[in-house]
Design an enzyme around this catalytic site. Structure first.
Site, PDB file in Angstrom:
ATOM      1  N   HIS A 179     -67.149 -10.973   0.900  1.00  0.00           N
ATOM      2  CA  HIS A 179     -66.554  -9.866   0.131  1.00  0.00           C
ATOM      3  C   HIS A 179     -66.749 -10.090  -1.367  1.00  0.00           C
ATOM      4  O   HIS A 179     -65.850 -10.621  -2.023  1.00  0.00           O
ATOM      5  CB  HIS A 179     -65.056  -9.768   0.435  1.00  0.00           C
ATOM      6  CG  HIS A 179     -64.770  -9.203   1.791  1.00  0.00           C
ATOM      7  ND1 HIS A 179     -64.508  -7.878   2.003  1.00  0.00           N
ATOM      8  CD2 HIS A 179     -64.727  -9.798   3.000  1.00  0.00           C
ATOM      9  CE1 HIS A 179     -64.301  -7.670   3.295  1.00  0.00           C
ATOM     10  NE2 HIS A 179     -64.425  -8.819   3.923  1.00  0.00           N
ATOM     11  N   GLY A 194     -63.923  -3.909   6.382  1.00  0.00           N
ATOM     12  CA  GLY A 194     -62.842  -3.243   7.078  1.00  0.00           C
ATOM     13  C   GLY A 194     -62.941  -3.633   8.530  1.00  0.00           C
ATOM     14  O   GLY A 194     -62.979  -4.815   8.849  1.00  0.00           O
ATOM     15  N   ARG A 248     -70.649 -10.500  15.216  1.00  0.00           N
ATOM     16  CA  ARG A 248     -69.295 -10.203  14.702  1.00  0.00           C
ATOM     17  C   ARG A 248     -68.385 -11.416  14.845  1.00  0.00           C
ATOM     18  O   ARG A 248     -68.546 -12.189  15.789  1.00  0.00           O
ATOM     19  CB  ARG A 248     -68.663  -9.047  15.484  1.00  0.00           C
ATOM     20  CG  ARG A 248     -69.242  -7.704  15.160  1.00  0.00           C
ATOM     21  CD  ARG A 248     -68.517  -6.614  15.927  1.00  0.00           C
ATOM     22  NE  ARG A 248     -67.148  -6.436  15.457  1.00  0.00           N
ATOM     23  CZ  ARG A 248     -66.116  -6.153  16.250  1.00  0.00           C
ATOM     24  NH1 ARG A 248     -66.277  -6.049  17.547  1.00  0.00           N
ATOM     25  NH2 ARG A 248     -64.922  -5.994  15.740  1.00  0.00           N
ATOM     26  N   CYS A 275     -69.555  -7.221   4.912  1.00  0.00           N
ATOM     27  CA  CYS A 275     -68.753  -7.592   6.083  1.00  0.00           C
ATOM     28  C   CYS A 275     -68.872  -6.515   7.175  1.00  0.00           C
ATOM     29  O   CYS A 275     -69.937  -6.388   7.779  1.00  0.00           O
ATOM     30  CB  CYS A 275     -67.318  -7.871   5.656  1.00  0.00           C
ATOM     31  SG  CYS A 275     -66.466  -8.947   6.818  1.00  0.00           S
ATOM     32  N   SER A 282     -65.442  -2.699  11.713  1.00  0.00           N
ATOM     33  CA  SER A 282     -66.667  -1.943  12.008  1.00  0.00           C
ATOM     34  C   SER A 282     -66.518  -1.019  13.210  1.00  0.00           C
ATOM     35  O   SER A 282     -67.126   0.054  13.250  1.00  0.00           O
ATOM     36  CB  SER A 282     -67.843  -2.903  12.210  1.00  0.00           C
ATOM     37  OG  SER A 282     -67.578  -3.785  13.276  1.00  0.00           O
ATOM     38  N   GLU A 284     -66.498  -8.113  -3.657  1.00  0.00           N
ATOM     39  CA  GLU A 284     -65.656  -7.215  -4.456  1.00  0.00           C
ATOM     40  C   GLU A 284     -64.289  -7.811  -4.762  1.00  0.00           C
ATOM     41  O   GLU A 284     -63.526  -7.240  -5.528  1.00  0.00           O
ATOM     42  CB  GLU A 284     -65.510  -5.856  -3.744  1.00  0.00           C
ATOM     43  CG  GLU A 284     -64.591  -5.819  -2.531  1.00  0.00           C
ATOM     44  CD  GLU A 284     -65.212  -6.423  -1.269  1.00  0.00           C
ATOM     45  OE1 GLU A 284     -66.300  -7.038  -1.348  1.00  0.00           O
ATOM     46  OE2 GLU A 284     -64.578  -6.306  -0.207  1.00  0.00           O
TER      47      GLU A 284
HETATM   48  N1  GLN Z   1     -64.420  -8.442  11.850  1.00  0.00           N
HETATM   49  C1  GLN Z   1     -64.621  -7.165  11.236  1.00  0.00           C
HETATM   50  C2  GLN Z   1     -65.517  -6.280  12.075  1.00  0.00           C
HETATM   51  O1  GLN Z   1     -66.046  -6.702  13.046  1.00  0.00           O
HETATM   52  C3  GLN Z   1     -65.190  -7.288   9.852  1.00  0.00           C
HETATM   53  C4  GLN Z   1     -64.192  -7.923   8.918  1.00  0.00           C
HETATM   54  C5  GLN Z   1     -64.290  -7.472   7.493  1.00  0.00           C
HETATM   55  O2  GLN Z   1     -64.962  -6.497   7.150  1.00  0.00           O
HETATM   56  N2  GLN Z   1     -63.588  -8.146   6.651  1.00  0.00           N
HETATM   57  O3  GLN Z   1     -65.717  -5.156  11.722  1.00  0.00           O
END
Ligand code: GLN
Length: 202
Positions: free
Chosen positions: A180, A50, A111, A82, A52, A182
């Protein structure tokens, strides 16, 4: 076993549904989790992908950050994907000034490491534990820039410009992937986590 293994998916934000489906496919009872009181009934917890920074703020707002930190310390198996990997990292690069994590993994995670312009891509991975290639999907993904002595490198990128980059790690009861697992219909990484959960529960 007296009860089926019960694994939560932190449902503040992110791709919760896909994880619930993968966990069910891996043979455990999967439940969305939003409140600290729910942590006690779990054998394991997934922290989904998602955003972070948002996840961190929501965890703070819903009084979940300290309970999550405590649960990780107490040995609750956790699997971060992620943004979830970022949440489990002790140290992050490229975070916002006020960004907090649960921590527990002795790693530095960068990140958006593959470049902000690289929205998403797929790559084959070397996964030591599986002994075969795993095809992975990355979405604005982090990578692991440094690992402490107790951290096992689980997967690295096998092809392309990012070859050799660390994209999955494990430290005891904590597992994390920058990709990912999932979304690609391949449950093998979830099964690795379910094994960790099963060992911890027995
Ligand atoms: N770039 C997102 C972050 O820093 C992570 C991306 C993802 O979870 N698909 O939280």
């Amino acid at each position: 076993m007296t009860h089926p293994l019960r694994v939560g998916v932190l449902a503040l934000q992110g791709d919760v549904r896909e994880h619930l489906a993968m966990l069910e496919a891996s043979g455990v009872e999967a439940v969305p989790v939003r409140r600290a009181e729910e942590l006690g009934s779990l054998d394991g917890l997934v922290l989904p992908g998602g955003e972070s920074t948002t996840m961190s703020k929501l965890a703070r707002t819903f009084d979940l950050l300290e309970p999550l930190r405590q649960a990780a310390k107490d040995g609750l198996p956790m699997f971060g994907t992620c943004a979830g990997m970022i949440m489990l990292a002790d140290r992050i690069e490229g975070g916002t000034a006020d960004q907090e994590t649960i921590g527990g993994l002795d790693v530095v995670v960068r990140r958006n490491a593959f470049g902000r312009q690289v929205d998403s891509f797929e790559a084959d991975l070397d996964v030591a534990r599986l002994g075969e290639v795993f095809h992975a999907m990355f979405i604005r993904a982090p990578w692991v820039e440094g690992v402490g002595p107790d951290v096992e490198v689980v997967a690295t990128v096998a092809t392309g410009p990012a070859t050799g980059r660390i994209v999955a790690v494990r430290q005891g009861h904590l597992l994390a992937t920058s990709f990912h697992p999932e979304v690609t219909g391949d449950a093998r990484i979830h099964e690795v986590f379910v094994e960790i959960v099963r060992d911890a529960a027995s």
